[in-house]
Design a protein around this motif. Structure first.
Motif, PDB file in Angstrom:
ATOM      1  N   TRP A 146     109.811  20.378  78.450  1.00  0.00           N
ATOM      2  CA  TRP A 146     110.534  20.927  77.302  1.00  0.00           C
ATOM      3  C   TRP A 146     110.256  20.106  76.039  1.00  0.00           C
ATOM      4  O   TRP A 146     109.938  18.917  76.131  1.00  0.00           O
ATOM      5  N   THR A 147     110.439  20.721  74.879  1.00  0.00           N
ATOM      6  CA  THR A 147     110.746  20.032  73.632  1.00  0.00           C
ATOM      7  C   THR A 147     112.168  20.444  73.258  1.00  0.00           C
ATOM      8  O   THR A 147     112.740  21.360  73.860  1.00  0.00           O
ATOM      9  N   LYS A 148     112.754  19.773  72.268  1.00  0.00           N
ATOM     10  CA  LYS A 148     114.125  20.120  71.877  1.00  0.00           C
ATOM     11  C   LYS A 148     114.227  21.581  71.424  1.00  0.00           C
ATOM     12  O   LYS A 148     115.203  22.271  71.748  1.00  0.00           O
TER      13      LYS A 148
ATOM     14  N   ASP B 176     112.376  24.051  72.420  1.00  0.00           N
ATOM     15  CA  ASP B 176     112.267  24.885  73.621  1.00  0.00           C
ATOM     16  C   ASP B 176     113.608  25.011  74.325  1.00  0.00           C
ATOM     17  O   ASP B 176     114.005  26.108  74.747  1.00  0.00           O
ATOM     18  N   VAL B 177     114.306  23.887  74.490  1.00  0.00           N
ATOM     19  CA  VAL B 177     115.596  23.900  75.174  1.00  0.00           C
ATOM     20  C   VAL B 177     116.568  24.818  74.455  1.00  0.00           C
ATOM     21  O   VAL B 177     117.224  25.672  75.068  1.00  0.00           O
TER      22      VAL B 177
ATOM     23  N   VAL C 258     108.809  29.767  73.027  1.00  0.00           N
ATOM     24  CA  VAL C 258     108.752  28.343  73.346  1.00  0.00           C
ATOM     25  C   VAL C 258     107.338  27.818  73.116  1.00  0.00           C
ATOM     26  O   VAL C 258     106.375  28.580  73.030  1.00  0.00           O
TER      27      VAL C 258
ATOM     28  N   TYR D 270     122.822  19.750  75.049  1.00  0.00           N
ATOM     29  CA  TYR D 270     121.808  19.272  75.981  1.00  0.00           C
ATOM     30  C   TYR D 270     121.492  17.800  75.715  1.00  0.00           C
ATOM     31  O   TYR D 270     121.611  17.316  74.592  1.00  0.00           O
TER      32      TYR D 270
ATOM     33  N   SER E  74     111.563  18.607  82.916  1.00  0.00           N
ATOM     34  CA  SER E  74     112.615  19.530  83.347  1.00  0.00           C
ATOM     35  C   SER E  74     113.426  18.968  84.496  1.00  0.00           C
ATOM     36  O   SER E  74     114.628  19.161  84.580  1.00  0.00           O
TER      37      SER E  74
ATOM     38  N   THR F  35     116.265  21.257  86.087  1.00  0.00           N
ATOM     39  CA  THR F  35     116.542  22.385  85.192  1.00  0.00           C
ATOM     40  C   THR F  35     115.554  23.511  85.449  1.00  0.00           C
ATOM     41  O   THR F  35     115.821  24.661  85.110  1.00  0.00           O
TER      42      THR F  35
ATOM     43  N   ALA G  25     105.920  24.100  77.151  1.00  0.00           N
ATOM     44  CA  ALA G  25     106.883  24.668  78.091  1.00  0.00           C
ATOM     45  C   ALA G  25     106.315  25.835  78.875  1.00  0.00           C
ATOM     46  O   ALA G  25     107.023  26.419  79.703  1.00  0.00           O
TER      47      ALA G  25
ATOM     48  N   PHE H  34     115.564  28.530  74.815  1.00  0.00           N
ATOM     49  CA  PHE H  34     115.796  29.095  76.136  1.00  0.00           C
ATOM     50  C   PHE H  34     117.286  29.318  76.381  1.00  0.00           C
ATOM     51  O   PHE H  34     117.694  30.363  76.906  1.00  0.00           O
TER      52      PHE H  34
ATOM     53  N   ALA I 108     115.581  27.491  85.076  1.00  0.00           N
ATOM     54  CA  ALA I 108     114.679  28.045  84.072  1.00  0.00           C
ATOM     55  C   ALA I 108     113.450  28.720  84.668  1.00  0.00           C
ATOM     56  O   ALA I 108     112.892  29.634  84.061  1.00  0.00           O
TER      57      ALA I 108
END
Length: 608
Positions: free
Chosen positions: A487-489, A491-492, A461, A584, A318, A321, A465, A495, A325
């Motif tokens: 994060w994973t993709k 998750d991003v 997520v 992202y 992160s 971020t 995360a 969120f 978050a």
């Protein structure tokens, strides 16, 4: 827009009813974590069934090599990947895998290390490595996901879900591969790797592993090796729940397509998909994606040995971020639960360590989240963040030392009047909010656990995360606040969707305070937040950045608009545009380039 400067020293379906329920949720467009009732019921086997014959033309990581070999370098990452010809696994793994002799095994090649991390022997090897695994179909699932504290002097660890399959050349044994990541102790750098082995009912081959990618601006390397391992088979407590939860997780992921498909799906827009990822050095780009119209359009995960075999599960740090978050979002959740007055709480009323420190009088949670405490050394753009006080703050592992460093800036101006970037301010805000929560909910309450249980889990997520790095290198420590999430993709995208498309609501229930969320998302013209310093001033509010775009930036922008975004050290951006899209990327060459993606998104739907 960074944090953690590098100036520091080493250190098939089993229940139709369940499937129908899941499908109903997905069709409703709400991606939530499975309820306890759902998790306890039988869930379908995860997707991507294997239909190959097992006739795999393998020349790298053969059965003979996995039985006895001494690797001298990394190999193509595709050798660890699930091959198209893979047949369904004949055997089922359930029990504990332990890698032996990791402390001295293997090879290490320094690629970038200006601060001498490689001088520590522990840095060059895997930490103690053990994972309890269960299998669901061909999916191999750790019962513990996310950050794990190892006690190693250099590395903590995360192990992701992998696959198991059959190949004709493996002598009847089943082949397995797992993604894993090394996480720098007391920091947020992530180095992604993969391992592979063969197993039968009671034993395993040697385990080959390698690391060929990272998201880390100041420490980059390749690591490889092959070690003996043990397999302790047996029924795993909670194993059925782990299998079912992972099946539900896979079913609940957002639809994904390759980024090039965006132009095909919207042929009249004239979108140039090459502009996504542009401006970032390709070798420094871990991955990127663009969420639009319910689809997560994704780029690849390039490593120094080809594509990462588990791109969707690549662990991403992160860095700052987390200021948005975690800390910023925690404020919005507390405000929804207890009212907006939490933002005006004084740090001196909530943090005992402020006693006798007059510089922190009249500084509120809101001031700390906005980086306007009035306490600093230099008002220059991120001069303090890269200075000695902040270096000491980042290096501090014990809570008491970290808190002491966070409180060491002196009063220079009235709180609320000037923006100066300090990750330590977010640490203070998170600690104050944690203590406020304990005053309201009881001494056992934990701010990150509140976020996990009331925000992150409901939006679905991954377990990766739902963990934050903490002080004292311990799960019992205090969360960092301004960095230390993962994060994973998927998750991003989830969120960002929660904030930007769902307005902080889950299944019709408002989770975040709508007014404060609107402010944070730059939707209230009268409340833009603090004005930042630097050559191109922006806005900063509740841990979120905001940038204005006008026709001067691009003639296609016929009306001015603001884009709220999250930003992280080394080259990380999550930009949530007012047309409902999110772009992202995660990189590590200190490149912050994302305005081209805004222009391409504007072709799909005008910014409003």
């Amino acid at each position: 827009m960074t944090s953690s400067p590098p100036t520091r020293r080493p250190r098939g379906m089993r229940c139709l009813a369940t499937a129908t329920a899941l499908l109903t949720v997905l069709l409703a467009g709400v991606f939530t974590a499975p309820s306890p009732a759902l998790a306890e019921s039988a869930a379908p086997v995860p997707g991507d069934p294997l239909t190959g014959s097992g006739a795999v033309p393998r020349t790298v990581l053969t059965a003979a090599q996995l039985s006895s070999a001494t690797p001298t370098d990394t190999v193509v990452d595709s050798a660890f990947a699930l091959p198209p010809e893979a047949a369904p696994p004949a055997l089922t793994f359930e029990g504990t895998l332990t890698l032996n002799g990791t402390a001295t095994a293997g090879g290490y090649r320094k690629l970038k290390d200006p601060y001498g991390y490689s001088g520590a022997e522990a840095t060059k090897h895997l930490p103690p490595f053990s994972a309890t695994l269960v299998q669901n179909g061909s999916h191999l699932v750790p019962t513990v996901r996310g950050l794990r504290y190892t006690g190693n002097a250099s590395w903590n660890l995360a192990v992701g879900a992998g696959r198991a399959w059959q190949e004709d050349g493996d002598g009847g044994r089943t082949r397995a591969a797992l993604p894993f990541a090394l996480v720098e102790r007391n920091a947020n750098c992530v180095h992604n790797g993969v391992l592979s082995f063969l197993f039968d009912a009671s034993s395993v081959s040697q385990v080959r592993y390698q690391i060929t990618a990272e998201t880390c601006a100041y420490h980059q390397f390749d690591m490889w090796g092959q070690v003996a391992a043990t397999y302790q088979p047996g029924t795993v407590p909670g194993g059925e729940a782990a299998r079912d939860a992972y099946a539900a997780e896979v079913a609940g992921r957002l639809p994904t397509k390759p980024i090039a498909q965006l132009a095909t799906d919207h042929p009249g827009a004239g979108v140039d998909t090459s502009r996504f990822g542009a401006g970032i050095t390709p070798t420094a780009l871990s991955t990127y994606g663009f969420y639009y119209d319910g689809v997560n359009y994704v780029g690849g995960c390039q490593t120094r040995q080809g594509q990462y075999p588990f791109c969707g599960q690549m662990l991403l740090p992160s860095y700052s971020t987390a200021k948005s978050a975690f800390a910023g979002t925690a404020l919005l959740r507390l405000a929804q639960r207890y009212g907006t007055g939490v933002a005006d709480q004084r740090l001196t009323d909530l943090i005992p360590e402020t006693a006798g420190k007059r510089a922190w009088s009249n500084v509120t949670v809101n001031h700390a989240l906005d980086m306007t405490t009035g306490n600093y050394t230099s008002a220059g753009f991120e001069v303090d963040e890269a200075g000695g006080t902040m270096t000491d703050f980042f290096l501090a592992e014990p809570y008491a030392t970290k808190m002491d460093k966070a409180l060491s800036f002196r009063r220079k101006t009235t709180p609320g009047s000037k923006w100066v970037y300090h990750t330590s301010d977010t640490f203070l805000a998170a600690r104050a909010m944690n203590n406020y929560l304990q005053n309201r909910a009881g001494s056992g309450a934990d701010l990150f656990h509140m976020l996990r249980d009331e925000v992150l889990a409901p939006i679905g997520v991954s377990p990766e995360a739902r963990v934050s790095s903490r002080t004292d290198n311990s799960a019992d420590g205090v969360p960092f606040g301004g960095y230390g999430m993962f994060w994973t993709k998927d998750d991003v995208a989830k969120f960002a969707k929660f904030l930007n498309n769902d307005a902080g609501a889950v299944a019709g229930t408002q989770v975040l305070h709508p007014g404060l969320l609107a402010d944070s998302m730059q939707q209230n013209p009268s409340r833009r937040g603090a004005t930042t310093t630097g050559s191109a001033p922006m806005h900063y509010q509740n841990g979120f950045w905001g940038q204005e775009f006008t026709s001067a930036d691009n003639p296609a922008f016929t009306q001015p608009f603001h884009v709220p975004f999250m930003s992280g050290y080394g080259g990380i951006t999550i930009a949530m545009m007012p047309n409902g899209s999110t772009y992202y990327y995660f990189s590590d060459n200190n490149e912050f380039s994302w305005t081209a993606a805004v222009a391409e998104s504007n072709k799909l739907a005008l910014m409003v």
